[in-house]
Design an enzyme around this catalytic site. Structure first.
Site, PDB file in Angstrom:
ATOM      1  N   GLY A 187       2.113  -2.336 -13.789  1.00 59.97           N
ATOM      2  CA  GLY A 187       2.580  -2.393 -12.402  1.00 59.97           C
ATOM      3  C   GLY A 187       2.890  -3.716 -11.850  1.00 59.97           C
ATOM      4  O   GLY A 187       3.662  -4.068 -10.926  1.00 59.97           O
ATOM      5  N   ASN A 222      -3.984   0.761  -1.772  1.00 58.83           N
ATOM      6  CA  ASN A 222      -4.875   1.178  -3.010  1.00 58.83           C
ATOM      7  C   ASN A 222      -6.370   1.277  -2.450  1.00 58.83           C
ATOM      8  O   ASN A 222      -7.356   1.725  -3.140  1.00 58.83           O
ATOM      9  CB  ASN A 222      -4.773   0.235  -3.981  1.00 58.83           C
ATOM     10  CG  ASN A 222      -4.572  -1.093  -3.706  1.00 58.83           C
ATOM     11  OD1 ASN A 222      -3.715  -1.567  -2.967  1.00 58.83           O
ATOM     12  ND2 ASN A 222      -5.570  -2.025  -4.258  1.00 58.83           N
ATOM     13  N   GLN A 240       0.330   3.402  -6.360  1.00 59.38           N
ATOM     14  CA  GLN A 240      -0.766   4.538  -6.215  1.00 59.38           C
ATOM     15  C   GLN A 240      -0.015   5.631  -5.771  1.00 59.38           C
ATOM     16  O   GLN A 240      -0.407   6.724  -5.967  1.00 59.38           O
ATOM     17  CB  GLN A 240      -1.873   3.833  -4.919  1.00 59.38           C
ATOM     18  CG  GLN A 240      -2.537   2.921  -5.549  1.00 59.38           C
ATOM     19  CD  GLN A 240      -3.484   3.209  -6.681  1.00 59.38           C
ATOM     20  OE1 GLN A 240      -3.967   4.498  -6.651  1.00 59.38           O
ATOM     21  NE2 GLN A 240      -4.147   2.246  -7.330  1.00 59.38           N
ATOM     22  N   ALA A 248       1.780   3.856 -15.314  1.00 55.27           N
ATOM     23  CA  ALA A 248       1.298   4.866 -15.921  1.00 55.27           C
ATOM     24  C   ALA A 248      -0.376   5.443 -15.887  1.00 55.27           C
ATOM     25  O   ALA A 248      -0.624   6.493 -15.738  1.00 55.27           O
ATOM     26  CB  ALA A 248       1.732   5.073 -17.459  1.00 55.27           C
ATOM     27  N   HIS A 249      -0.992   4.111 -15.849  1.00 59.65           N
ATOM     28  CA  HIS A 249      -2.627   4.792 -15.987  1.00 59.65           C
ATOM     29  C   HIS A 249      -3.077   4.991 -14.628  1.00 59.65           C
ATOM     30  O   HIS A 249      -4.488   5.291 -14.558  1.00 59.65           O
ATOM     31  CB  HIS A 249      -3.334   3.396 -16.482  1.00 59.65           C
ATOM     32  CG  HIS A 249      -3.493   2.236 -15.470  1.00 59.65           C
ATOM     33  ND1 HIS A 249      -4.802   1.957 -14.863  1.00 59.65           N
ATOM     34  CD2 HIS A 249      -2.643   1.143 -15.147  1.00 59.65           C
ATOM     35  CE1 HIS A 249      -4.658   0.865 -14.166  1.00 59.65           C
ATOM     36  NE2 HIS A 249      -3.323   0.538 -14.274  1.00 59.65           N
ATOM     37  N   CYS A 274      -9.198  -4.912  -9.275  1.00 55.61           N
ATOM     38  CA  CYS A 274      -8.890  -6.121  -9.776  1.00 55.61           C
ATOM     39  C   CYS A 274      -9.553  -7.332  -9.228  1.00 55.61           C
ATOM     40  O   CYS A 274      -9.467  -8.468  -9.748  1.00 55.61           O
ATOM     41  CB  CYS A 274      -7.395  -6.276  -9.589  1.00 55.61           C
ATOM     42  SG  CYS A 274      -6.457  -4.612  -9.969  1.00 55.61           S
TER      43      CYS A 274
HETATM   44  N1  PLP Z   1       0.067  -2.312  -7.136  1.00 52.12           N
HETATM   45  C1  PLP Z   1      -1.093  -1.489  -6.657  1.00 52.12           C
HETATM   46  C2  PLP Z   1      -1.001  -0.819  -5.263  1.00 52.12           C
HETATM   47  C3  PLP Z   1      -2.197  -1.327  -7.380  1.00 52.12           C
HETATM   48  O1  PLP Z   1      -3.182  -0.456  -6.804  1.00 52.12           O
HETATM   49  C4  PLP Z   1      -2.366  -1.793  -8.822  1.00 52.12           C
HETATM   50  C5  PLP Z   1      -3.552  -1.500  -9.552  1.00 52.12           C
HETATM   51  O2  PLP Z   1      -4.545  -1.310  -9.150  1.00 52.12           O
HETATM   52  C6  PLP Z   1      -1.254  -2.607  -9.141  1.00 52.12           C
HETATM   53  C7  PLP Z   1      -0.090  -2.673  -8.516  1.00 52.12           C
HETATM   54  C8  PLP Z   1      -1.286  -2.957 -10.640  1.00 52.12           C
HETATM   55  O3  PLP Z   1      -0.837  -2.073 -11.569  1.00 52.12           O
HETATM   56  P1  PLP Z   1      -1.224  -2.423 -13.115  1.00 52.12           P
HETATM   57  O4  PLP Z   1      -2.598  -2.368 -13.335  1.00 52.12           O
HETATM   58  O5  PLP Z   1      -0.360  -1.506 -13.837  1.00 52.12           O
HETATM   59  O6  PLP Z   1      -0.818  -3.947 -13.534  1.00 52.12           O
END
Ligand code: PLP
Length: 405
Positions: A73, A156, A184, A205-206, A331
């Site tokens: 993402g 998120n 999300q 995907a995760h 994150c």
């Molecule tokens: N955007 C949102 C709203 C998210 O919640 C996240 C991951 O928590 C991401 C982007 C990043 O996705 P990825 O973990 O696939 O890089």
């Protein structure tokens, strides 16, 4: 040794479902041909990728040729912002991006980079106390240099769903490209990119029972802009690197299964969410629900602030009881700064520090919620009993409530 484990952090990531794993397995050591090779063995790899592309496209009411697989993402978000802005500036069309203060760091840090390093103009829209963007603020922020609006589909941390349909209609009317981070939202909501006037959409995907390390960017045809990954001619020349075939197959399968289960999973998960919200409000005094209510909230999100305590300490106490939760986005969990999302909703630093997020999913049960509700009130009460912040709060005349007395 405690054996019980209750996973309530589905927004951080989800397990790969057994059906998805089964679909992926042949693509590690049986059907492993490089899709770019000419021999017929590789045709099976190419077919698998195209099948997955159609599965993802169908779920969004998009065309298969509008789906580009990425590594995450985060990559999809980076590509959308950097690719569009660079192209638009080069074409002399403008250099202004409008986004919000509550985006995931994949958007916010990219926007900061574009602003600070590459001299693009960026407006960060505020949100209301529930985390909703006001259309009026968007309209007021637009200039004749605005080329891209990037507003997340659903947040998120607090689960607030943004008025994407209205934003999409406004952008289309004003010929401004609209990108939405649906990382999300895609796991819980029906998304029709045509109906919503979305030009670009990021997914991962995760978050939907697929594997980690695979995402996608929907790019409305025939929109063209700068590539992000340079190298080979994969993804029709727009995203270089040998395809993660097993990941792509897993993404396609996860998306198809998710879609077929949505009408059953969504109300069941929302019911558990509401039970948890009600339980916390009933059992823990001075608990504040963060984010929007009812249908304006993702069906799986519960986010509370408990005045007088630190979210990090509560997380450790919960961990001792076998419960996985979060105190902000996964994150940023290594950072001690209060959540930028909660601050944007108007919370004080103390309230933002005292936040906990529980996110539910396909495998969550009533028992999980009952178990959490059986341990959390005591954990909060014990921590408050040791907290000078809580003492100060009581001195201001707050009723400590039955549990913390
Ligand atoms: N955007 C949102 C709203 C998210 O919640 C996240 C991951 O928590 C991401 C982007 C990043 O996705 P990825 O973990 O696939 O890089």
């Amino acid at each position: 040794m405690l054996n019980k484990q209750v996973y309530l952090d589905y927004t951080a990531t989800t397990p790969v479902s057994p059906e998805v794993l089964e679909a992926m397995l042949p693509y590690f050591s049986e059907i492993y041909g490089n899709p770019s090779s000419v021999y017929s063995f590789s045709q099976k790899s190419r077919d698998a990728i195209e099948k997955a592309r159609s599965q993802v496209a169908k779920a969004l009411n998009a065309d298969a040729n509008e789906i580009y697989f990425t590594s995450s993402g985060t990559e999809a978000d980076n590509w959308a912002l950097k690719g569009v802005l660079e192209r638009m500036r080069k074409a002399g069309k403008g250099d202004h991006l409008i986004t919000t203060k509550i985006e995931h760091h994949a958007i916010l840090h990219t926007a900061n980079y574009l602003e600070k390093i590459n001299n693009f103009k960026v407006t960060y829209l505020p949100v209301d106390e529930y985390g909703r963007v006001r259309l009026e603020d968007l309209k007021n922020a637009v200039t004749d240099k605005t080329v891209l609006v990037s507003i997340m589909f659903a947040n998120n941390e607090v689960g607030t769903i943004e008025p994407v349909k209205e934003i999409g209609a406004f952008c289309r009317e004003n010929k401004i490209l609209f990108h939405t981070d649906a990382v999300q939202a895609a796991a819980h909501l029906d998304i029709d990119v045509k109906d919503l006037n979305i030009d670009l959409l990021s997914m991962s995907a995760h978050k939907m029972y697929g594997p980690k390390g695979i995402g996608a960017l929907y790019i409305k045809s025939p929109l063209k802009f700068e590539n992000f990954m340079h190298g080979g001619a994969q993804e029709r020349g727009r995203r270089a690197s040998t395809e993660n075939i097993a990941g792509i197959v897993g993404f396609g399968a996860a998306m198809e299964i998710l879609k077929s289960r949505l009408s059953e999973d969504r109300p069941r998960i929302a019911k558990l969410r509401d039970k948890l919200i009600k339980g916390i409000l009933n059992k823990i005094p001075h608990a504040k629900l963060n984010g929007a209510l009812g249908d304006e909230r993702l069906p799986n999100n519960v986010n509370f602030s408990f005045i007088g305590v630190e979210g990090e300490t509560l997380l450790l106490d919960l961990d001792m009881k076998g419960i996985c939760a979060s105190t902000g986005s996964a994150c940023s969990s290594e950072s001690l700064d209060p959540s930028h999302v909660l601050l944007a909703l108007g919370l004080s630093h103390e309230m933002a520090h005292g936040s906990l997020r529980f996110t539910l999913g396909r495998y969550s049960t009533e028992d999980d919620i009952d178990y959490l509700l059986s341990v959390l009130p005591d954990i909060v009460a014990r921590r408050r009993a040791m907290s000078p912040l809580w003492e100060d709060y009581l001195k201001q005349g707050a009723d400590p409530g039955p549990i913390s007395k």
